[in-house]
Design a protein around this motif. Structure first.
Motif, PDB file in Angstrom:
ATOM      1  N   VAL A 198      24.879  -5.280 -26.595  1.00  0.00           N
ATOM      2  CA  VAL A 198      25.033  -4.286 -25.522  1.00  0.00           C
ATOM      3  C   VAL A 198      25.311  -4.990 -24.199  1.00  0.00           C
ATOM      4  O   VAL A 198      26.255  -4.637 -23.477  1.00  0.00           O
ATOM      5  N   LYS A 199      24.517  -5.994 -23.852  1.00  0.00           N
ATOM      6  CA  LYS A 199      24.734  -6.743 -22.606  1.00  0.00           C
ATOM      7  C   LYS A 199      26.099  -7.434 -22.614  1.00  0.00           C
ATOM      8  O   LYS A 199      26.794  -7.459 -21.597  1.00  0.00           O
ATOM      9  N   LYS A 225      22.926   0.666 -17.578  1.00  0.00           N
ATOM     10  CA  LYS A 225      22.536   1.016 -18.956  1.00  0.00           C
ATOM     11  C   LYS A 225      22.383   2.517 -19.161  1.00  0.00           C
ATOM     12  O   LYS A 225      22.752   3.037 -20.207  1.00  0.00           O
TER      13      LYS A 225
END
Length: 181
Positions: free
Chosen positions: A145-146, A162
């Motif tokens: 995700v990052k 996020k």
């Protein structure tokens, strides 16, 4: 040369034993794919787990990278030779999403294997430029995700928070991924 190392179906079982071929080619070790549950894991994590079963602890470096490349090459060739089934209306969903936001790709598959699937499904235009993260970039799926958010920022110039990022998936592991991220 057509790939003939076929197993059963998609979920829970692997259609092509590219894991076995990659590990034998790069580590000289014979593995049994059925010893590791692969669904929802990154390709990198699957390779490491299979090697750990055979006593190879913390494999990193050139052999692991070559193995990931082999998995991606064989997997993408298999997809191109044999096709892949799309989830019903996936093209419409991605098209509608692209009209209101940026669309990225987060997958446990190696980059070239994932892109072959997208190509075979006729979704390439929706992922151009390709924004995202792939299974050869991290062991832990939620770490992707990052990586995907950073890639999106670099390619679009937009800073993503996020709470404004949504993961849409067909796997319970992706739900865990979203919660962990």
């Amino acid at each position: 040369q057509k790939i003939e190392h076929l197993n059963d179906d998609f979920y829970g079982k692997i259609k092509v034993d590219y894991w076995k071929l990659a590990i034998e080619k790069n580590f000289g070790i014979s593995v049994n794919v059925s010893e590791v549950y692969v669904v929802g894991k990154t390709d990198k994590a699957i390779l490491k787990e299979m090697l750990a079963v055979k006593g190879v602890k913390n494999p990193e470096g050139e052999k692991l990278q070559r193995s990931l490349h082999t998995v991606g090459e064989i997997g993408s060739r298999f997809v191109r030779e044999n096709g892949i089934e799309a989830v019903q209306n996936s093209d419409k969903f991605v098209s509608a999403s692209k009209q209101i936001t940026y669309v990225g790709l987060l997958t446990g598959n190696c980059r070239n294997r994932a892109l072959a699937k997208i190509e075979m499904l006729g979704l390439t235009n929706y992922f151009s430029p390709v924004i995202g993260a792939f299974g050869d970039q991290a062991d832990v799926r939620s770490d992707l995700v990052k990586i995907a958010m950073k890639d999106a920022e670099e390619k679009t110039g937009v800073k993503f928070e996020k709470q404004n990022v949504y993961l849409i998936s067909d796997s319970v592991r992706d739900i865990w991924c979203a919660k962990e991220a």
